[in-house]
Design a protein around this motif. Sequence first.
Motif, PDB file in Angstrom:
ATOM      1  N   UNK A   8       0.852  -1.178   0.000  1.00 27.92           N
ATOM      2  CA  UNK A   8       0.000   0.000   0.000  1.00 27.92           C
ATOM      3  C   UNK A   8       0.887   1.227   0.000  1.00 27.92           C
ATOM      4  N   UNK A   9       0.560   2.166  -0.876  1.00 28.08           N
ATOM      5  CA  UNK A   9       1.395   3.353  -0.945  1.00 28.08           C
ATOM      6  C   UNK A   9       0.658   4.515  -1.578  1.00 28.08           C
ATOM      7  N   UNK A  10       1.312   5.630  -1.621  1.00 21.59           N
ATOM      8  CA  UNK A  10       0.795   6.856  -2.211  1.00 21.59           C
ATOM      9  C   UNK A  10       1.331   6.943  -3.638  1.00 21.59           C
ATOM     10  N   UNK A  11       0.435   6.957  -4.621  1.00 18.99           N
ATOM     11  CA  UNK A  11       0.937   6.957  -6.000  1.00 18.99           C
ATOM     12  C   UNK A  11       1.567   8.284  -6.410  1.00 18.99           C
ATOM     13  N   UNK A  33      -5.738  11.388  -9.063  1.00 20.77           N
ATOM     14  CA  UNK A  33      -4.560  12.139  -8.623  1.00 20.77           C
ATOM     15  C   UNK A  33      -4.855  13.634  -8.565  1.00 20.77           C
ATOM     16  N   UNK A  34      -4.310  14.313  -7.573  1.00 18.84           N
ATOM     17  CA  UNK A  34      -4.495  15.764  -7.509  1.00 18.84           C
ATOM     18  C   UNK A  34      -3.698  16.491  -8.594  1.00 18.84           C
ATOM     19  N   UNK A  35      -2.694  15.806  -9.145  1.00 16.22           N
ATOM     20  CA  UNK A  35      -1.832  16.409 -10.163  1.00 16.22           C
ATOM     21  C   UNK A  35      -1.378  15.322 -11.126  1.00 16.22           C
ATOM     22  N   UNK A  83     -15.953   9.256  -7.148  1.00 15.00           N
ATOM     23  CA  UNK A  83     -15.083   9.934  -6.191  1.00 15.00           C
ATOM     24  C   UNK A  83     -13.924  10.650  -6.863  1.00 15.00           C
ATOM     25  N   UNK A  84     -14.183  11.279  -8.002  1.00 12.10           N
ATOM     26  CA  UNK A  84     -13.131  11.960  -8.753  1.00 12.10           C
ATOM     27  C   UNK A  84     -13.063  13.431  -8.388  1.00 12.10           C
ATOM     28  N   UNK A  85     -11.858  13.978  -8.298  1.00 10.31           N
ATOM     29  CA  UNK A  85     -11.747  15.405  -7.994  1.00 10.31           C
ATOM     30  C   UNK A  85     -12.251  16.275  -9.138  1.00 10.31           C
ATOM     31  N   UNK A  86     -11.955  15.886 -10.381  1.00 15.17           N
ATOM     32  CA  UNK A  86     -12.384  16.656 -11.537  1.00 15.17           C
ATOM     33  C   UNK A  86     -12.082  15.846 -12.792  1.00 15.17           C
ATOM     34  N   UNK A  87     -13.061  15.730 -13.661  1.00 14.18           N
ATOM     35  CA  UNK A  87     -12.818  15.106 -14.961  1.00 14.18           C
ATOM     36  C   UNK A  87     -12.173  16.142 -15.854  1.00 14.18           C
ATOM     37  N   UNK A  88     -11.120  15.743 -16.541  1.00 18.21           N
ATOM     38  CA  UNK A  88     -10.419  16.661 -17.433  1.00 18.21           C
ATOM     39  C   UNK A  88     -10.459  16.123 -18.855  1.00 18.21           C
ATOM     40  N   UNK A  89     -10.170  16.994 -19.784  1.00 18.10           N
ATOM     41  CA  UNK A  89     -10.137  16.609 -21.194  1.00 18.10           C
ATOM     42  C   UNK A  89      -8.968  15.645 -21.426  1.00 18.10           C
TER      43      UNK A  89
END
Length: 140
Positions: A8-11, A33-35, A83-89
């Motif tokens: 288990x880890x932070x991607x 991912x936030x970025x 549970x997505x922060x934002x869908x992007x193109x």
Amino acid sequence: RDQVELIQGDFMKLPFPDASFDAVYAIESTCHAPDRNGVYGEIMRVLKPGGIFACYEWCLTDKFDPKSEHHQKIKKDIEVGDGLPDLVHTSVCTEALKNAGFELVEARDVMQDGLRGKGEPWYMPLTPSWNPLKWPRFQF
């Protein structure tokens, strides 16, 4: 530990040394991912030179109309449901992959793949339907 190890880890900060893997895959995960530049950069870091990264994600296409209330509702429902922060193109993802140093071999909208060659839409395997006379059908 001989064949598989669950870690288990932070991607965004993968717990592996540089050049650890021949291949990496992600299925509907890096869209959380936030970025994207950061997550793809981490994936590139842990890949060996010449390694392969394959993924598929929720993305917006050129058919998305930000002025359409209907399109905005679909986008929001997907974001909330997954549970997505934002869908992007898609272009945001492909650009982030290139920024991380990846050579983009293929990018496509599976919706444009037609009816999966079977007369069914792409989302059919995800629908809660089961028919014992037609394989494969699974009920959730």
